[in-house]
Design a protein around this motif. Sequence first.
Motif: not given
Length: 271
Positions: A123-130, A156-171
């Motif tokens: 969730a700390g990474c989620q905070l950054v991505a948000s 956290p995936g909700v924030a990541l997939v909106r800021g990163l490319k999907p494959k980077h987020a899934m990685e």
Amino acid sequence: MADIVSLRRDAHEPAASLDHGILRITLSNPPANLLSLEVMRDIQAELDRARDDKAVRVVVIAATGKMFCAGHDLKQMTAHRADADGGRAFFEETFAACSRLMQSIVGHPKPVIAEIDGVATAAGCQLVASCDLAIASHEASFGVNGINVGLFCTTPGVALVRGLKPKHAMEMLLTGEMIDAAAAKEFGLVNRVVPREYLTQIVNKYAQTIASKSPSILKLGKEAFYRQAEMGLADAYDYASRVMVENLLAADAQEGISAFIGKRKPEWREE
């Protein structure tokens, strides 16, 4: 209002200070700066107060210690497994508070910048991505490592997939492995990577630059940016065109264009 105002109320709460329009909220519960339910509520309260505070132009979220934020407080959550429902109600309350907090950052009328020096996980990474912008030191690292303990970091995936490319987020979500600051920049998680000794200085420079712009136009633009991102191409252009028309009719746009033509500094309205 004085140039610098301390808003901190309790030693266990995030520290907050206001300096020339920049509200700095600092996670200050080391060593891990965990997002316990209480800490999330405290951050939420600071953000809520800042919404209508005309003295606040930009919000910076930073942290003390070697970790930016290690995510949720798993010990706190585990303790509630002893509840009659096995912890379900507390888990639901925690993730509702987290979801509200992250959405409040995205929907906040003031730009929000993350300043990361250290580790940001789950969730700390989620905070950054948000956050709208994220600036990290070379020593920062990032991960969504819930998978390592049997938890897929779905929120956290909700924030990541909106800021990163999907494959980077899934990685990140599938492996649970940490990435360094350079990879985080490549993935699109952070805007810039800078030497630790200059981190706060550079974040403040960004914040001061943004704080010098029209508050009403920043609010309008931030809202439009996120709304159009969820639309199809044609709908996004229709919506963005309507916003541009309203923007051109706004008093601050008239003032800004007039100042540009007249080669003078614009005088923004305070609303």
